[in-house]
Design a protein around this motif. Structure first.
Motif, PDB file in Angstrom:
ATOM      1  N   HIS A  17      34.749  50.412  62.942  1.00 46.94           N
ATOM      2  CA  HIS A  17      35.847  49.464  63.111  1.00 46.94           C
ATOM      3  C   HIS A  17      36.285  48.891  61.757  1.00 46.94           C
ATOM      4  O   HIS A  17      35.567  48.988  60.744  1.00 46.94           O
ATOM      5  CB  HIS A  17      35.420  48.326  64.042  1.00 46.94           C
ATOM      6  CG  HIS A  17      35.418  48.699  65.484  1.00 46.94           C
ATOM      7  ND1 HIS A  17      36.483  48.474  66.321  1.00 46.94           N
ATOM      8  CD2 HIS A  17      34.450  49.303  66.241  1.00 46.94           C
ATOM      9  CE1 HIS A  17      36.191  48.907  67.535  1.00 46.94           C
ATOM     10  NE2 HIS A  17      34.963  49.420  67.520  1.00 46.94           N
ATOM     11  N   ASP A  18      37.456  48.299  61.752  1.00 47.85           N
ATOM     12  CA  ASP A  18      37.943  47.574  60.578  1.00 47.85           C
ATOM     13  C   ASP A  18      37.447  46.131  60.662  1.00 47.85           C
ATOM     14  O   ASP A  18      37.511  45.516  61.732  1.00 47.85           O
ATOM     15  CB  ASP A  18      39.475  47.579  60.534  1.00 47.85           C
ATOM     16  CG  ASP A  18      40.036  48.985  60.360  1.00 47.85           C
ATOM     17  OD1 ASP A  18      39.324  49.826  59.768  1.00 47.85           O
ATOM     18  OD2 ASP A  18      41.159  49.228  60.817  1.00 47.85           O
ATOM     19  N   CYS A  19      36.998  45.615  59.536  1.00 47.87           N
ATOM     20  CA  CYS A  19      36.407  44.277  59.535  1.00 47.87           C
ATOM     21  C   CYS A  19      37.000  43.422  58.410  1.00 47.87           C
ATOM     22  O   CYS A  19      37.580  43.924  57.452  1.00 47.87           O
ATOM     23  CB  CYS A  19      34.888  44.366  59.393  1.00 47.87           C
ATOM     24  SG  CYS A  19      34.083  45.199  60.805  1.00 47.87           S
ATOM     25  N   LEU A  20      36.824  42.131  58.551  1.00 42.53           N
ATOM     26  CA  LEU A  20      37.247  41.148  57.563  1.00 42.53           C
ATOM     27  C   LEU A  20      35.983  40.452  57.063  1.00 42.53           C
ATOM     28  O   LEU A  20      35.202  39.931  57.863  1.00 42.53           O
ATOM     29  CB  LEU A  20      38.204  40.131  58.178  1.00 42.53           C
ATOM     30  CG  LEU A  20      39.325  40.703  59.054  1.00 42.53           C
ATOM     31  CD1 LEU A  20      40.147  39.580  59.668  1.00 42.53           C
ATOM     32  CD2 LEU A  20      40.211  41.637  58.249  1.00 42.53           C
ATOM     33  N   CYS A  21      35.779  40.429  55.750  1.00 44.31           N
ATOM     34  CA  CYS A  21      34.507  39.974  55.192  1.00 44.31           C
ATOM     35  C   CYS A  21      34.674  38.755  54.298  1.00 44.31           C
ATOM     36  O   CYS A  21      35.679  38.613  53.591  1.00 44.31           O
ATOM     37  CB  CYS A  21      33.840  41.101  54.405  1.00 44.31           C
ATOM     38  SG  CYS A  21      33.356  42.515  55.422  1.00 44.31           S
ATOM     39  N   TYR A  22      33.663  37.921  54.317  1.00 40.48           N
ATOM     40  CA  TYR A  22      33.621  36.698  53.506  1.00 40.48           C
ATOM     41  C   TYR A  22      32.873  36.998  52.215  1.00 40.48           C
ATOM     42  O   TYR A  22      31.722  37.450  52.240  1.00 40.48           O
ATOM     43  CB  TYR A  22      32.924  35.596  54.299  1.00 40.48           C
ATOM     44  CG  TYR A  22      32.838  34.270  53.594  1.00 40.48           C
ATOM     45  CD1 TYR A  22      33.985  33.561  53.254  1.00 40.48           C
ATOM     46  CD2 TYR A  22      31.601  33.720  53.282  1.00 40.48           C
ATOM     47  CE1 TYR A  22      33.901  32.334  52.623  1.00 40.48           C
ATOM     48  CE2 TYR A  22      31.504  32.496  52.643  1.00 40.48           C
ATOM     49  CZ  TYR A  22      32.660  31.808  52.317  1.00 40.48           C
ATOM     50  OH  TYR A  22      32.570  30.592  51.681  1.00 40.48           O
TER      51      TYR A  22
END
Length: 297
Positions: free
Chosen positions: A189-194
């Protein structure tokens, strides 16, 4: 026995706090020459340079960085001792310098600061909001709020609460890409990371039967602010792990959905971090007690 040069230590602490000989002198109501002579006197006594000075920049040397904490402690304990000697019924006054993460500070700390300053009209608060890891001694802060795993250090940290991370995505994303059934599915999946963590693209989970899983995810967007992920989340760009104070409203409104609810990321601690000294000015102690009572986390 030669007594420590407490005045020089205090002036060194003021220069560190204000990052300027001129500003330190103004804060102390003395001349710049007085501050400069005191710091030079301390350097000569310690036989080491505390600052690297140029016409445009003032920076602590390695020795200065090691000793700044001691100087701050001497200054704080001196202020605390003087306040303890005063009439305990005297009104609180002075400046409190407090740090906090950007979004948490805006949503949870700023309202408390507003209430505290309303009720204590002689206390001013300098609130520094940033998601970056900061040196509270070098910044001259009396305390800071941190959401993190606290490493061993000379700082004092009081854990106020756990901050739970929620794995979330928009209904549009989940309808288009499918709902992960296991953490290992996140690799597709595509993810958004901190980015303000050691390994932004390694996500760890604990699940049924005491299982522990670490997954490397593909980051479409990496950012140093959790709140900055919300537009991309709402538009269906990917999946993110975020705390309730950022995604709570979006979850309640149905804009986002929580997934893999049986699998939890290890919670971060919400910490109140202060310099090593146990002694603090009464105004600082009062604000910190107020936050501890009312943090609402």
């Amino acid at each position: 026995m030669r007594l420590p040069d407490f005045e020089a230590w205090a002036m060194f602490a003021a220069v560190v706090e204000h990052r300027s000989f001129t500003d330190a002198a103004k804060a102390l109501s003395v001349s710049k020459a007085t501050v400069s002579k005191a710091v030079t006197r301390l350097e000569e006594h310690l036989d080491t340079s505390l600052f690297n000075r140029t016409s445009r920049r003032l920076a602590l040397t390695e020795s200065g960085k090691r000793l700044a904490d001691h100087a701050h402690r001497i200054m704080a304990e001196g202020q605390a001792a003087e306040e303890a000697a005063r009439d305990e019924t005297a009104e609180l006054s002075g400046v409190v310098r407090l740090g906090a993460p950007m979004t948490f500070g805006l949503l949870r700390i700023a309202p408390l600061v507003a209430e505290f300053t309303r009720d204590n009209p002689q206390v001013d608060v300098d609130l520094h909001l940033s998601d970056a890891h900061i040196d509270i001694v070098e910044m001259g802060l009396d305390a800071t709020i941190r959401i993190a795993d606290m490493p061993d250090s000379s700082l004092r940290a009081r854990r106020l609460a756990d901050v739970t991370l929620h794995l979330v995505a928009s209904p549009a994303y989940l309808n288009a890409r499918g709902r992960p059934q296991h953490p290992s599915d996140l690799g597709g999946h595509d993810c958004l990371c901190y980015s303000n963590v050691t390994t932004p693209d390694i996500w760890r989970f604990a699940g049924p039967g005491h299982q522990n899983v670490a997954v490397q995810v593909r980051s479409r967007i990496t950012v140093n602010s959790g709140e900055a992920m919300l537009p991309a989340l709402r538009l269906g760009v990917g999946i993110a792990r975020l705390p309730d104070f950022i995604v709570g409203d979006a979850l309640a409104a149905g804009e986002l959905e929580e997934i893999l609810v049986d699998w939890r990321s290890p919670p971060y601690g919400l910490h109140l971090v202060t310099p090593p000294s146990r002694l603090r000015p009464a105004r600082v102690e009062a604000l910190l007690d107020f936050i501890i009572r009312r943090h609402g986390c």
